[in-house]
Design a protein around this motif. Structure first.
Motif, PDB file in Angstrom:
ATOM      1  N   LEU A 102      -1.514   0.873   2.250  1.00 20.52           N
ATOM      2  CA  LEU A 102      -1.806   0.939   3.743  1.00 20.52           C
ATOM      3  C   LEU A 102      -1.832   2.469   4.088  1.00 20.52           C
ATOM      4  N   GLU A 103      -1.029   3.207   3.580  1.00 23.24           N
ATOM      5  CA  GLU A 103      -0.888   4.662   4.190  1.00 23.24           C
ATOM      6  C   GLU A 103      -2.275   5.633   3.529  1.00 23.24           C
ATOM      7  N   GLU A 117       0.216  -3.069   9.718  1.00 21.09           N
ATOM      8  CA  GLU A 117       1.576  -2.428   9.426  1.00 21.09           C
ATOM      9  C   GLU A 117       2.503  -3.282   9.775  1.00 21.09           C
ATOM     10  N   ILE A 152       3.249  -6.261   7.912  1.00 20.76           N
ATOM     11  CA  ILE A 152       4.021  -6.185   6.763  1.00 20.76           C
ATOM     12  C   ILE A 152       5.156  -6.037   6.864  1.00 20.76           C
ATOM     13  N   LYS A 153       5.617  -5.328   8.153  1.00 20.82           N
ATOM     14  CA  LYS A 153       7.140  -5.236   8.309  1.00 20.82           C
ATOM     15  C   LYS A 153       7.858  -6.555   8.869  1.00 20.82           C
ATOM     16  N   ARG A 163       6.473  -5.265  -0.027  1.00 21.71           N
ATOM     17  CA  ARG A 163       6.596  -4.587   1.073  1.00 21.71           C
ATOM     18  C   ARG A 163       6.424  -3.166   0.897  1.00 21.71           C
ATOM     19  N   ASP A 164       6.991  -2.424  -0.092  1.00 19.86           N
ATOM     20  CA  ASP A 164       6.896  -1.016  -0.292  1.00 19.86           C
ATOM     21  C   ASP A 164       5.259  -0.809  -0.796  1.00 19.86           C
ATOM     22  N   LEU A 209       2.791  -1.056   1.960  1.00 18.62           N
ATOM     23  CA  LEU A 209       2.822   0.297   2.752  1.00 18.62           C
ATOM     24  C   LEU A 209       2.386   1.492   2.252  1.00 18.62           C
TER      25      LEU A 209
END
Length: 229
Positions: A99-100, A221, A224-225, A92-93, A96
């Protein structure tokens, strides 16, 4: 002790760059054959092919069927390469984090493509989008076809750094972005926004292209969450 495969490829990249510089090869000239490079650099065929593939992805060389491999840009031992290291506690991390980075690059690329696209770019993007839509409707997912569509947008910026950045980062990203969470429906809700993004680029509407790109990445996003819970 033999070098690990990844380290060996990086080392051979530098040696090949030095070899090309020493040989005085200029853009437009043909590189030695794979067999000649194997002998000159004292490495195996698989390593040579991996190095050539990476240089081709960066737009440094071009393979022409039946003719050979040609240098497209000057290259030397001073050429900068950017190894990617992702230090994350979980999938997950990692997703993200990447993605950023994608958000910054892809928004700018979409806006630049809207400003600079040519009729040829539009034709290529349209063909990639149609293939993506075909694969998505047939299989419910479209990983490689989706990547090809986004690469065509990067090319339409006429700023080679966009594609080079993606290609340099891609290997570090791929292990995280390959069917995350074993969910083939990952980010499937973003599918319609690819068509509206394409339409915005065709219309030359940079602000609309920005909005549609952000919609795509917002879905990513959210998934993902949600899927990592």
């Amino acid at each position: 002790m033999p070098l690990p495969p990844i380290d060996r490829v990086v080392q051979v990249e530098k040696v090949l760059a030095d070899f090309v510089e020493r040989a005085g090869l200029a853009p437009g000239e043909r590189l030695p054959t794979e067999r000649e490079l194997m002998a000159a650099l004292n490495v195996g065929r698989s390593t040579i092919r991996e190095v050539l593939r990476k240089f081709q992805a960066l737009g440094v060389i071009e393979s022409r069927k039946g003719s050979g491999t040609y240098l497209l840009k000057p290259i030397s031992g001073a050429t900068v390469h950017m190894p990617i290291s992702i230090d994350a506690q979980s999938l997950r991390d990692a997703l993200l984090m990447t993605l950023e980075v994608r958000r910054g690059i892809e928004v700018e690329a979409s806006m630049a493509a809207a400003r600079r696209r040519t009729q040829r770019d539009i034709a290529i993007m349209g063909a990639r989008l149609e293939e993506m839509e075909r694969v998505h409707l047939a299989e419910g997912t479209s990983g490689k076809a989706d990547l090809a569509f986004h690469l065509s947008i990067y090319d339409a910026t006429h700023n080679s750094l966009f594609r080079q950045l993606l290609e340099q980062m891609r290997e570090g990203f791929e292990r995280f972005w390959s069917k995350p969470f074993d969910r083939p429906d990952f980010a499937a809700r973003s599918f319609p926004y690819h068509r509206t993004l394409f339409n915005a680029i065709v219309a030359g509407d940079a602000e609309k292209a920005r909005e549609e790109t952000l919609k795509i990445l917002a879905v990513v996003e959210e998934d993902i969450k949600e899927m990592s819970q």
